[in-house]
Scaffold this motif. Structure first.
Motif, PDB file in Angstrom:
ATOM      1  N   THR A   7       0.832  -1.205   0.000  1.00  0.00           N
ATOM      2  CA  THR A   7       0.000   0.000   0.000  1.00  0.00           C
ATOM      3  C   THR A   7       0.864   1.252   0.000  1.00  0.00           C
ATOM      4  O   THR A   7       0.610   2.192  -0.753  1.00  0.00           O
ATOM      5  N   LEU A   8       1.899   1.254   0.825  1.00  0.00           N
ATOM      6  CA  LEU A   8       2.805   2.397   0.889  1.00  0.00           C
ATOM      7  C   LEU A   8       3.515   2.603  -0.440  1.00  0.00           C
ATOM      8  O   LEU A   8       3.615   3.731  -0.934  1.00  0.00           O
ATOM      9  N   ALA A   9       3.987   1.512  -1.043  1.00  0.00           N
ATOM     10  CA  ALA A   9       4.674   1.625  -2.338  1.00  0.00           C
ATOM     11  C   ALA A   9       3.729   2.192  -3.394  1.00  0.00           C
ATOM     12  O   ALA A   9       4.128   3.047  -4.191  1.00  0.00           O
ATOM     13  N   ASP A  10       2.477   1.737  -3.397  1.00  0.00           N
ATOM     14  CA  ASP A  10       1.497   2.258  -4.349  1.00  0.00           C
ATOM     15  C   ASP A  10       1.263   3.744  -4.136  1.00  0.00           C
ATOM     16  O   ASP A  10       1.165   4.507  -5.094  1.00  0.00           O
ATOM     17  N   GLN A  11       1.188   4.173  -2.868  1.00  0.00           N
ATOM     18  CA  GLN A  11       0.960   5.588  -2.588  1.00  0.00           C
ATOM     19  C   GLN A  11       2.150   6.440  -3.006  1.00  0.00           C
ATOM     20  O   GLN A  11       1.976   7.533  -3.519  1.00  0.00           O
ATOM     21  N   VAL A  12       3.350   5.931  -2.799  1.00  0.00           N
ATOM     22  CA  VAL A  12       4.538   6.683  -3.199  1.00  0.00           C
ATOM     23  C   VAL A  12       4.581   6.827  -4.717  1.00  0.00           C
ATOM     24  O   VAL A  12       4.870   7.902  -5.240  1.00  0.00           O
ATOM     25  N   ILE A  46      11.576  16.302 -13.603  1.00  0.00           N
ATOM     26  CA  ILE A  46      11.596  14.903 -14.045  1.00  0.00           C
ATOM     27  C   ILE A  46      10.364  14.183 -13.495  1.00  0.00           C
ATOM     28  O   ILE A  46       9.734  14.643 -12.555  1.00  0.00           O
ATOM     29  N   ARG A  47      10.052  13.066 -14.100  1.00  0.00           N
ATOM     30  CA  ARG A  47       8.919  12.240 -13.678  1.00  0.00           C
ATOM     31  C   ARG A  47       9.208  11.648 -12.304  1.00  0.00           C
ATOM     32  O   ARG A  47      10.317  11.237 -11.995  1.00  0.00           O
ATOM     33  N   SER A  48       8.182  11.578 -11.444  1.00  0.00           N
ATOM     34  CA  SER A  48       8.327  11.006 -10.117  1.00  0.00           C
ATOM     35  C   SER A  48       8.788   9.555 -10.219  1.00  0.00           C
ATOM     36  O   SER A  48       8.250   8.775 -10.989  1.00  0.00           O
ATOM     37  N   GLY A  49       9.812   9.192  -9.461  1.00  0.00           N
ATOM     38  CA  GLY A  49      10.348   7.843  -9.477  1.00  0.00           C
ATOM     39  C   GLY A  49      11.448   7.630 -10.500  1.00  0.00           C
ATOM     40  O   GLY A  49      12.079   6.583 -10.533  1.00  0.00           O
ATOM     41  N   ALA A  50      11.663   8.626 -11.375  1.00  0.00           N
ATOM     42  CA  ALA A  50      12.689   8.506 -12.406  1.00  0.00           C
ATOM     43  C   ALA A  50      13.986   9.141 -11.920  1.00  0.00           C
ATOM     44  O   ALA A  50      13.996   9.957 -11.013  1.00  0.00           O
ATOM     45  N   ARG A  51      15.065   8.764 -12.548  1.00  0.00           N
ATOM     46  CA  ARG A  51      16.356   9.376 -12.256  1.00  0.00           C
ATOM     47  C   ARG A  51      16.693  10.353 -13.373  1.00  0.00           C
ATOM     48  O   ARG A  51      16.325  10.124 -14.517  1.00  0.00           O
ATOM     49  N   PRO A  52      17.406  11.391 -13.050  1.00  0.00           N
ATOM     50  CA  PRO A  52      17.802  12.325 -14.104  1.00  0.00           C
ATOM     51  C   PRO A  52      18.751  11.643 -15.085  1.00  0.00           C
ATOM     52  O   PRO A  52      19.504  10.747 -14.714  1.00  0.00           O
ATOM     53  N   ALA A  53      18.681  12.066 -16.333  1.00  0.00           N
ATOM     54  CA  ALA A  53      19.541  11.477 -17.370  1.00  0.00           C
ATOM     55  C   ALA A  53      20.994  11.823 -17.081  1.00  0.00           C
ATOM     56  O   ALA A  53      21.317  12.945 -16.703  1.00  0.00           O
ATOM     57  N   LYS A  54      21.848  10.847 -17.250  1.00  0.00           N
ATOM     58  CA  LYS A  54      23.278  11.076 -17.049  1.00  0.00           C
ATOM     59  C   LYS A  54      23.900  11.472 -18.374  1.00  0.00           C
ATOM     60  O   LYS A  54      23.550  10.945 -19.420  1.00  0.00           O
TER      61      LYS A  54
END
Length: 140
Positions: A96-101, A119-127
């Motif tokens: 449930t917590l993972a889904d909410q995050v 950037i999109r939530s959960g994504a990393r910035p491009a290197k």
């Protein structure tokens, strides 16, 4: 195995459960009476055992062979069942917590040499794969 069956599905008769657990059916009846292993019942009041029940029967047999009293075994099984239930609850809460995050719709920013970017939530910035060559200056 059908999707609606799992380790807690009551599918074994007392004879089959006794054979799988390596016990006499009367022993299973006795354990049911004293509450060590409580199988589910059919509409006709016939006992039906699950794989979880059979595992508990094997655990009862092992603990009994090690000299643990039936009351001690009952307490061990109660605590084991409580721990299993709590672990399942923790897994549910983590999911449930993972889904909410993941579902959070806030904006996320990254800062780098080129400035601040969204950037999109959960994504990393491009290197950046740039190569920088550095040579020390010779003074002399």
């Amino acid at each position: 195995m059908p999707e609606d069956l799992d380790e807690s599905s009551p599918i074994f008769s007392i004879a089959a459960a006794a054979e799988l657990a390596g016990m006499h059916p009367q022993t299973l009846r006795q354990y049911d009476r004293i509450g060590l292993v409580q199988p589910q019942r059919t509409a006709g009041n016939t006992r039906r055992y699950s794989m979880r029940d059979i595992g508990q029967l094997r655990q009862v047999q092992l603990l009994s062979q090690e000299g643990v009293s039936l009351e001690g075994i009952r307490r061990i099984l109660d605590l084991s069942n409580e721990v299993r239930g709590l672990k399942e609850r923790v897994r549910e809460l983590e999911a449930t917590l993972a889904d909410q995050v993941i579902d959070r719709r806030g904006r996320v920013f990254a800062a780098g040499v080129e400035g601040v970017t969204s950037i999109r939530s959960g994504a990393r910035p491009a290197k950046r794969n740039q190569v920088v060559v550095w040579r020390p200056l010779h003074r002399g």
